[in-house]
Design an enzyme around this catalytic site. Structure first.
Site, PDB file in Angstrom:
ATOM      1  N   LYS A 169     -12.909 -49.786  59.640  1.00 34.49           N
ATOM      2  CA  LYS A 169     -13.868 -49.371  58.612  1.00 34.49           C
ATOM      3  C   LYS A 169     -15.114 -48.718  59.210  1.00 34.49           C
ATOM      4  O   LYS A 169     -15.541 -47.674  58.752  1.00 34.49           O
ATOM      5  CB  LYS A 169     -14.338 -50.572  57.775  1.00 34.49           C
ATOM      6  CG  LYS A 169     -13.281 -51.202  56.917  1.00 34.49           C
ATOM      7  CD  LYS A 169     -13.889 -52.263  55.999  1.00 34.49           C
ATOM      8  CE  LYS A 169     -14.575 -53.392  56.741  1.00 34.49           C
ATOM      9  NZ  LYS A 169     -13.681 -54.247  57.518  1.00 34.49           N
ATOM     10  N   ARG A 181     -17.424 -58.569  49.802  1.00 37.35           N
ATOM     11  CA  ARG A 181     -16.450 -59.340  50.567  1.00 37.35           C
ATOM     12  C   ARG A 181     -15.906 -60.511  49.772  1.00 37.35           C
ATOM     13  O   ARG A 181     -15.063 -61.249  50.286  1.00 37.35           O
ATOM     14  CB  ARG A 181     -17.114 -59.883  51.823  1.00 37.35           C
ATOM     15  CG  ARG A 181     -16.735 -59.153  53.092  1.00 37.35           C
ATOM     16  CD  ARG A 181     -17.519 -59.800  54.227  1.00 37.35           C
ATOM     17  NE  ARG A 181     -16.939 -59.599  55.518  1.00 37.35           N
ATOM     18  CZ  ARG A 181     -17.199 -58.568  56.301  1.00 37.35           C
ATOM     19  NH1 ARG A 181     -17.978 -57.596  55.895  1.00 37.35           N
ATOM     20  NH2 ARG A 181     -16.659 -58.506  57.496  1.00 37.35           N
ATOM     21  N   ARG A 219     -12.048 -54.414  71.122  1.00 31.62           N
ATOM     22  CA  ARG A 219     -13.169 -53.546  70.698  1.00 31.62           C
ATOM     23  C   ARG A 219     -14.370 -53.738  71.621  1.00 31.62           C
ATOM     24  O   ARG A 219     -14.713 -54.852  71.997  1.00 31.62           O
ATOM     25  CB  ARG A 219     -13.541 -53.923  69.262  1.00 31.62           C
ATOM     26  CG  ARG A 219     -14.816 -53.289  68.767  1.00 31.62           C
ATOM     27  CD  ARG A 219     -14.849 -53.208  67.267  1.00 31.62           C
ATOM     28  NE  ARG A 219     -14.961 -54.513  66.618  1.00 31.62           N
ATOM     29  CZ  ARG A 219     -14.906 -54.667  65.294  1.00 31.62           C
ATOM     30  NH1 ARG A 219     -14.716 -53.626  64.505  1.00 31.62           N
ATOM     31  NH2 ARG A 219     -15.015 -55.864  64.762  1.00 31.62           N
ATOM     32  N   ARG A 270     -18.749 -57.589  70.986  1.00 40.17           N
ATOM     33  CA  ARG A 270     -19.542 -58.310  69.988  1.00 40.17           C
ATOM     34  C   ARG A 270     -19.215 -59.794  70.084  1.00 40.17           C
ATOM     35  O   ARG A 270     -18.058 -60.153  70.258  1.00 40.17           O
ATOM     36  CB  ARG A 270     -19.140 -57.802  68.602  1.00 40.17           C
ATOM     37  CG  ARG A 270     -20.237 -57.094  67.859  1.00 40.17           C
ATOM     38  CD  ARG A 270     -19.705 -56.389  66.663  1.00 40.17           C
ATOM     39  NE  ARG A 270     -19.134 -57.302  65.669  1.00 40.17           N
ATOM     40  CZ  ARG A 270     -18.561 -56.894  64.539  1.00 40.17           C
ATOM     41  NH1 ARG A 270     -18.481 -55.622  64.259  1.00 40.17           N
ATOM     42  NH2 ARG A 270     -18.068 -57.766  63.692  1.00 40.17           N
ATOM     43  N   ARG A 302     -12.308 -65.242  60.981  1.00 37.82           N
ATOM     44  CA  ARG A 302     -12.672 -64.055  60.196  1.00 37.82           C
ATOM     45  C   ARG A 302     -11.479 -63.531  59.406  1.00 37.82           C
ATOM     46  O   ARG A 302     -11.617 -63.114  58.255  1.00 37.82           O
ATOM     47  CB  ARG A 302     -13.224 -62.959  61.113  1.00 37.82           C
ATOM     48  CG  ARG A 302     -14.661 -63.251  61.540  1.00 37.82           C
ATOM     49  CD  ARG A 302     -15.097 -62.410  62.706  1.00 37.82           C
ATOM     50  NE  ARG A 302     -15.024 -60.999  62.448  1.00 37.82           N
ATOM     51  CZ  ARG A 302     -14.929 -60.060  63.394  1.00 37.82           C
ATOM     52  NH1 ARG A 302     -14.901 -60.410  64.677  1.00 37.82           N
ATOM     53  NH2 ARG A 302     -14.868 -58.808  63.074  1.00 37.82           N
TER      54      ARG A 302
END
Ligand code: ADP
Ligand code: ZN
Length: 220
Positions: free
Chosen positions: A15, A88, A127, A160, A171
């Site tokens: 996203k 969300r 990531r 992160r 998550r």
């Protein structure tokens, strides 16, 4: 071209990467609640202090805290925006509708970036984000030219804190329970389009631009 859009998709679906590209092309504002919350945490604002523990644990930040960081921005840009990471859950979706309806500026389209569950974990744990400019790389799928260094600005890449494998399971569970049902919420309102997110990034951008372009408010 303008419009009011929501980008849906699991953590790791791409996203953020896609939102940046699409917003540059369409000239709409990119509003990422994850980025707004991380900024609040960095600056130590009251909202940031409340949000930090939830984010580190991979849980949703309480709605009121998210509303406080988002709506102060959204209230001055109701014309053209793309929401990334919001809503969300159902309460957030209903609050967004209420505010946009009250302003007479409803959503134009919602696009879901669809990526198979089994690919999400590797996308997230690989990531790496630039400390300086926020550009996103991946150790395997979007490798930087020089390891550990941002292609865009030369800044240092880092993981992160909530992208570690221990937090990612939480998550993804929150996503399945609370966020995935929003696909049906928006489909019922005739707003949902789906884009196959399991391809190279340029192909996804093209499809997103086509899906959003159809619903843009150009010339209206
Ligand atoms: P991702 O989509 O990859 O999970 P984000 O940057 O969108 O990453 O979000 C990171 C974290 O910020 C989430 O795990 C959550 O704790 C918090 N967050 C972001 N947006 C919201 C939201 N709309 N409601 C509640 N918490 C949020
Ligand atoms: Zn950078």
């Amino acid at each position: 071209m303008s419009g009011r859009f929501v980008l849906l998709g699991a953590p790791g679906a791409g996203k953020g990467t896609q939102a940046k590209r699409v917003c540059t092309r369409l000239g709409v504002e990119h509003l990422s609640t994850g980025d707004l919350l991380r900024h609040a945490v960095r600056t130590g604002s009251p909202a940031g202090k409340k949000a930090k523990g939830y984010m580190d644990a991979g849980k949703l930040v309480p709605d009121e805290v998210v509303f406080s960081v988002l709506f102060e921005r959204l209230d001055d840009g109701l014309d053209g925006f793309l929401l990334d990471g919001f809503p969300r859950n159902r309460v957030q979706a209903e609050e967004l509708d209420r505010r946009l309806d009250a302003a007479g500026t409803p959503l134009d389209a919602v696009v879901d970036i669809d990526v198979p569950d089994e690919h999400l974990l590797g996308r997230i744990t690989g990531r790496r984000v630039c400390k300086v400019c926020g550009n996103v790389h991946h150790v395997e799928f979007m490798r930087p030219r020089v390891e550990g260094v941002c292609d865009v600005c030369g800044g240092e890449l880092q993981q992160r804190s909530d992208d570690r494998a221990e937090v990612v399971g939480q998550r993804l569970a929150v996503y399945r329970e609370q966020t995935a049902p929003l696909q049906a919420y928006y489909a019922d309102r005739g707003l949902l389009a789906t884009v196959d997110g399991d391809r190279d990034a340029d192909a996804i951008t093209d499809d997103l631009l086509a899906a959003l372009g159809e619903h843009s408010t150009e010339g209206r």
